[in-house]
Design a protein around this motif. Structure first.
Motif, PDB file in Angstrom:
ATOM      1  N   LEU B 192       0.812  -1.219   0.000  1.00  0.00           N
ATOM      2  CA  LEU B 192       0.000   0.000   0.000  1.00  0.00           C
ATOM      3  C   LEU B 192       0.843   1.266   0.000  1.00  0.00           C
ATOM      4  N   GLU B 197      -0.518   3.440  -4.889  1.00  0.00           N
ATOM      5  CA  GLU B 197      -1.914   3.860  -4.888  1.00  0.00           C
ATOM      6  C   GLU B 197      -2.190   4.822  -6.049  1.00  0.00           C
ATOM      7  N   LEU B 224      -8.480   0.625   1.371  1.00  0.00           N
ATOM      8  CA  LEU B 224      -8.206   1.145   0.025  1.00  0.00           C
ATOM      9  C   LEU B 224      -9.142   0.497  -0.994  1.00  0.00           C
TER      10      LEU B 224
END
Lengths: 275, 424
Positions: B192, B197, B224
């Protein structure tokens, strides 16, 4: 007139090849539209040359090595034109235009004028067989061109040397798909070409199969392309390997054509330029 | 004194980020700063431009403006930065140079990342704000509108903005060279990281349909996944999902997570549909030999960085074309600007001579009696005398327009013919 048109077509192909080279290799922006335009124009003028001959002799004649080369080059350019319209893959012209130029140049050099077809070879099957066989070969030539571009693009991606060449070539997936489409069209044409050839032979000699070199080469090709399609369906053969196999097939096709036409091998497919 | 254009400020070429961030003018303070700037003697019109890479004042002035005052009013204000600290970093462009500078800024030729699109929007906003506070007039209005059209022209006629220069957009570009399109594809995100992202978002907006987020702690992956409408899965089960993924983005801190053998197996299961591996993690998440597997394409951060560098180089090459365009536009603007003073002076010169001619002509004609035809002849003679006399000065003035002789010649003309300020 026929020769003049042929020379004009060869010139158009040459300039087209140079423009494609300038655009793809050295990213000359202005050359981008010149290549496709001249390749299309070359096709038209080349068509006039073939039409002239056809009107002159009264039938579609592809007798002799030079005419074969010329007819083949014209069909390859035509196949590119269709692919370019359908898939907007004009960049394949970068391989097609030098190929068309080389073939047409050879046709110009070896030009002999109209030759009569031996009476015993005439018949309804002649134009059908010749057209189908040449069309199949032209589609395989296009598949070859697509495969060359595929390998160049794949090499650019794998080596990370990416650069601007990468940007001017289409995606691998699209190239792979068009390659497969070409094979899917070329294979039935090849099959029909072989069958009509057999029927034609049977019509005048009573023999479907005579075992001359061209026939043997055709069967080898047929087996290779059949295997390629089979593996594609069953194992998902695609990408680099499929491109290499396509190129191998075309290499065999060219070798066969040259061997039959240039070497002094007797047969109905060419007296042999050297004989 | 002649009207002039002036740019004064600091930017990323001249000052370090520590200074730039201290001098940055917050949007709400811009209006007040403009009011103070217009109080500086000589400043007639002004626009303040403040972005993270530059704080600049563009002004139209009459006469000399004190540099020290500009420093205080335009840059320092209440920032607490001492003049000694800021002064060495400040630059000043005058006349044509100022026009060229503004056009280059608008066209993003002066940006840190050449061709980036934000600067134009920021300039438009801050110009509108200045315009709203009536701190702009004929000259700056025209200058800014011209700079926007120059920027548009440079952008559309050169390739300065055509190549991607961020990791995420380069990854999307490369994906477009492997896949015909990204619609309906599945992307697998490992870890992550922020960069991962951003890349995932960009892939989604480029058409990727399904997003799988694999992370060691499932909870954060779930977060997410919920936000991006994806599916979360624990990292240990990632291998099982590998064959589904067309694109795999690695930004996990877990070191090498995917080996070449697993990729070979996944490709077989996918019937050799290509896979694109984007390794954004250091240490890397993907075995480097994955790139040797037929049908798998692997780019790590360094590979992406070298593509970015190449694209930046290509933008810079395109930028030279942009510079040529800017130069042409500077010429055309400057011609207009010069005309602002030149034309009224020439008109005033002609008018003052015409006044002399008509007064003297009347005086003479009143004293002698001539027939109509002779009167006309005399009138014609004085006209041609006047125009022959004025021909040379006028053409010299016109030719001097735009050159550095112009200001001198203009003031000489005014003094020699007693013209005063043509605008008053």
């Amino acid at each position: 007139m026929e020769l003049a048109f042929l020379q004009l077509a060869a010139t158009a192909y040459l300039v087209s090849a140079l423009a494609f080279g300038a655009h793809v290799l050295w990213s000359v922006k202005r050359a981008a539209s010149v290549g496709p335009l001249l390749l299309g124009l070359g096709f038209l003028v080349h068509g006039l040359s073939i039409a002239w001959r056809t009107v002159d002799s009264g039938f579609v004649t592809v007798v002799g090595f030079a005419e074969g080369l010329s007819f083949f080059a014209w069909l390859v350019a035509g196949a590119w034109l269709v692919a370019q319209r359908r898939y907007s893959l004009s960049v394949i012209g970068a391989v097609v235009s030098p190929l068309a130029f080389a073939l047409t140049l050879a046709a110009v050099i070896l030009f002999t004028g109209t030759r009569a077809v031996p009476a015993e070879l005439m018949g309804p099957w002649l134009p059908v067989h010749v057209s189908l066989a040449f069309l199949g070969n032209a589609v395989f030539a296009l598949a070859f061109a697509v495969s060359v571009i595929y390998l160049v693009q794949e090499n650019a991606l794998k080596s990370h040397s990416a650069g601007s060449l990468l940007n001017r070539l289409p995606s691998l997936e699209q190239l792979d798909r068009v390659n497969f489409t070409c094979l899917a069209w070329g294979f039935p044409l090849l099959t029909l070409g072989i069958m009509t050839g057999g029927l034609w032979a049977a019509a005048y000699s009573g023999q479907f199969w005579s075992g001359e070199p061209r026939e043997i080469f055709s069967i080898v090709l047929w087996v290779l392309y059949a295997g390629l399609l089979q593996l594609r369906f069953t194992r998902g053969l695609r990408g680099r390997r499929a491109s290499l196999a396509t190129m191998l097939g075309f290499a065999i096709l060219v070798l066969a054509y040259l061997a039959v036409n240039v070497l002094p091998v007797a047969g109905r497919h060419g007296g042999g330029v050297l004989s | 004194m002649a009207r002039g254009l002036l740019v004064y400020g600091i930017n990323h070429h001249s000052a370090p980020v520590e200074l730039r961030e201290r001098l940055n003018v917050p949007e709400e303070a811009l209006a007040q700063r403009l009011v103070e700037l217009l109080e500086v003697p000589g400043v007639e019109e002004a626009v303040l431009l403040s972005t993270c890479n530059r704080v600049e004042m563009i002004a139209c002035c009459s006469g000399d403006v004190s540099r020290g005052e500009l420093l205080h009013k335009a840059l320092l204000a209440d920032s607490g930065v001492t003049p000694e600290l800021a002064e060495p970093h400040a630059y000043q462009h005058m006349g044509r140079e100022a026009v060229r500078h503004l056009f280059r800024v608008a066209s993003s030729l002066d940006s840190l990342v050449v061709g980036e699109p934000q600067i134009l929007g920021q300039m438009k906003d801050q110009y509108l704000l200045s315009h709203g506070h009536s701190s702009t007039g004929v000259v700056l209005n025209r200058l800014f509108h011209k700079s926007f059209s120059v920027a548009k022209r440079v952008r559309s006629e050169t390739g300065i903005a055509s190549k991607s220069v961020s990791v995420a957009s380069v990854a999307v570009d490369l994906a477009g060279k492997i896949f015909e399109n990204l619609e309906g594809r599945t992307a697998l995100l490992l870890g992550l990281g922020e960069i991962g992202e951003v890349t995932a978002r960009q892939l989604l907006s480029a058409g990727v349909e399904r997003l799988l987020v694999a992370n060691r702690t499932l909870e954060t992956a779930l977060e997410l996944a919920r936000e991006l409408d994806g599916t979360a899965l624990p990292l240990e089960r990632m291998a099982g999902y590998l064959p589904l993924a067309d694109l795999v983005v690695g930004c996990s801190g877990g070191g090498q997570l995917v080996m070449a053998a697993e990729v070979s197996a996944a490709l077989k299961e996918r019937r050799h549909q290509p896979m694109f591996f984007i390794d954004l993690a250091v240490p890397r998440n993907f075995d480097p030999t994955i790139n040797n597997v037929d049908g798998a394409y692997l780019y790590d951060v360094d590979d992406l960085a070298s593509v970015i560098n190449e694209n930046k180089g290509s933008r810079r090459r395109e930028a030279t074309e942009g510079e040529v365009m800017v130069e042409q536009e500077v010429d055309s603007f400057w011609q207009w600007f010069e005309g602002l003073e030149l034309v009224p002076t020439i008109v005033a010169l002609r008018e003052s001579v015409e006044v002399i001619r008509t007064t003297e002509l009347m005086r003479t004609l009143d004293k002698i009696s001539l027939d109509e035809e002779s009167r006309e002849r005399v009138d014609q003679m004085t006209r041609s005398m006047m125009s022959k006399l004025l021909h040379l000065p006028t053409s010299v003035l016109k030719e001097a327009g735009g050159s550095n002789e112009e200001t001198g010649l203009l003031s000489a003309t005014k003094r020699l013919f007693g013209l005063g300020d043509p605008e008053k």
